[in-house]
Design an enzyme around this catalytic site. Structure first.
Site, short mmCIF file in Angstrom:
data_model
loop_
_atom_site.label_atom_id
_atom_site.label_comp_id
_atom_site.label_asym_id
_atom_site.label_seq_id
_atom_site.Cartn_x
_atom_site.Cartn_y
_atom_site.Cartn_z
N ASN A 137 0.78 -1.23 0.14
CA ASN A 137 0.08 0.08 0.06
C ASN A 137 0.88 1.07 -0.11
OD1 ASN A 137 -0.41 1.88 2.31
ND2 ASN A 137 0.22 0.25 3.28
N PHE A 141 -2.04 8.32 3.89
CA PHE A 141 -2.70 9.03 5.11
C PHE A 141 -4.09 9.57 4.41
CE2 PHE A 141 1.12 9.78 8.09
CZ PHE A 141 1.09 8.53 8.37
N SER A 207 5.28 5.68 8.57
CA SER A 207 4.82 5.16 7.37
C SER A 207 5.80 5.68 6.16
CB SER A 207 3.65 5.89 7.16
OG SER A 207 3.24 5.75 5.88
N ASN A 209 4.90 6.35 3.17
CA ASN A 209 4.28 7.00 1.96
C ASN A 209 3.99 8.42 2.20
OD1 ASN A 209 3.92 4.33 0.91
ND2 ASN A 209 2.16 3.84 2.43
N THR A 210 4.49 8.83 3.24
CA THR A 210 4.52 10.54 3.32
C THR A 210 6.07 10.93 3.13
OG1 THR A 210 2.58 10.52 4.49
CG2 THR A 210 4.01 12.35 4.83
N LYS A 244 5.07 4.28 16.96
CA LYS A 244 4.91 3.32 16.12
C LYS A 244 6.41 3.41 15.22
CE LYS A 244 1.88 0.66 12.84
NZ LYS A 244 0.52 0.37 12.44
N ASN A 277 5.59 -0.92 11.60
CA ASN A 277 4.61 -0.50 10.62
C ASN A 277 4.99 -1.42 9.29
OD1 ASN A 277 3.00 1.27 8.89
ND2 ASN A 277 3.90 2.92 10.20
#
Length: 397
Positions: A137, A141, A207, A209-210, A244, A277
């Site tokens: 994925n 967010f 994460s 993805n940012t 996390k 994560n």
């Protein structure tokens, strides 16, 4: 695909009807399926007192919930009805906050929520890897923002923190539009809005993805961020705060963060660590080709599910060796069976979270795991799941 059964005879309806849709990469769009599921759950949460929904939720609870004092976990200053929770990422806006206990969970982590509403990354951004029981994925967010999330949680008329049938963690992250220089204040906005509604709060600095987010995992940046959140005035008692971490940290980085966690825990600033994560490592699957025609190595995003199980376990063990029961650990990543759950508990996790395995195997995975843990307690002569934490006791068939 593992198929849990009820009564040892017939597959659960989820496996009969949904399982075939998840058995192929080119099945229905996984993001669309998730959105439709959440829409139904949101209706159920808001209408849970109406007779039709009330009856359906009561039936679901009767099938999936396992009440046994041996499964309770007392940590983070909280009492969890059982140690098994839903990981962040599924209910991003908390629309089903009121009903996660009906699916057997002892707690559910909602989010990730950001100060600003955001659409997330361009589609496609969620990929099924059915043969590997995994997902990739790069959602980014996508959420309605912490202000709307807080309003939605209040509209569900939840019991107050500490009085809920399943505890609720709220997971916060940085808004993509906010520059890194202002990241701390961005987190503080969401924290101020959401902490009064949470049983516990998680800061997501891991994460993939940012852009730039993982830079906040440095000791200096994380200390500054947590200090700022602790300085935020709240109208209610401050909920426990967890961080996390990513599974891709080096051994040296993990050791540094473990030392920081011990220091912040002594100050009462940090209650626990979630390990971990999604992963940027492709875990030997890099040549695997996705529906886009590109290989897994060529696609951006975080890998979850069975392939990251070994690394997640290794990260947990490294943290346990340093914090050893002084800072509670939450295990997540590739937990898809009672054996995987016991393995994580014995390695030092006080709490466990499901996500990708739960999607593939369905709601029945929760009672299957909890029943499996109870059998292990009996086999080892232990009185509760707390007695198994960090023991490294083997799985007994």
């Amino acid at each position: 695909m593992v198929t849990p059964v009820i009564g040892g005879h017939h597959p659960h309806p989820y496996q009969r009807f949904i399982g075939p849709l998840l058995a192929r990469d080119d099945g229905p769009d996984p993001e669309l399926m998730s959105q439709l599921s959440l829409q139904v759950l949101a209706w159920a949460a808001r209408g849970r007192r109406w007779p039709p929904w009330r009856g359906l939720l009561a039936s679901t609870t009767a099938v999936l919930q396992r009440r046994d004092p041996r499964l309770q976990q007392h940590c983070l200053g909280l009492t969890f009805p059982n140690l098994l929770g839903l990981a962040a990422g599924f209910d991003k806006n908390g629309v089903a906050a009121a009903i996660w206990h009906c699916f057997g969970f002892g707690f559910a982590e909602l989010g990730t929520m950001t100060a600003l509403p955001q659409r997330g990354n361009p589609r496609p951004r969620l990929f099924r890897l059915a043969a590997e029981q995994a997902a990739l994925n790069r959602m980014g967010f996508n959420n309605q923002g912490s202000l709307r999330a807080a309003t939605g949680l209040r509209e569900q008329q939840l019991p107050p923190p500490g009085q809920r049938p399943a505890l609720l963690g709220l997971n916060i992250g940085k808004s993509r539009a906010t520059p890194m220089a202002a990241a701390v204040e961005d987190y503080a906005v969401s924290y101020g809005r959401l902490a009064p509604l949470a049983d516990y709060v998680v800061i997501n600095v891991s994460s993939p993805n940012t852009p730039g987010l993982r830079e906040l995992q440095s000791v200096e940046a994380l200390r500054q961020l947590i200090g700022r959140l602790q300085a935020t005035p709240l109208p209610t008692p401050r909920p426990p705060l967890l961080v996390k971490l990513a599974p891709d940290l080096t051994d040296d980085q993990l050791l540094e963060l473990a030392e920081l966690a011990l220091d912040l825990h002594r100050q009462g600033w940090l209650a626990g660590i979630i390990a971990n994560n999604t992963s940027l490592d492709r875990h030997g699957l890099g040549a695997r080709r996705l529906m886009t025609g590109r290989t897994l190595a060529e696609e951006a995003g975080g890998l979850s599910g069975a392939p990251i199980r070994a690394r997640s376990l290794a990260v947990l063990r490294q943290l346990w060796r340093r914090v050893g029961g002084r800072v509670p650990l939450v295990g997540v990543g590739g937990i898809d069976s009672p054996q995987a759950a016991w393995e994580r508990l014995a390695a030092g996790a006080s709490l466990l979270q499901l996500y990708t395995g739960w999607i593939y195997q369905g709601p029945q995975l929760v009672p299957v795991v909890l029943e499996g843990l109870l059998k292990q307690l009996d086999a080892h002569g232990l009185n509760s799941v707390a007695d198994g934490v960090g023991t490294e006791l083997p799985w007994l068939s």
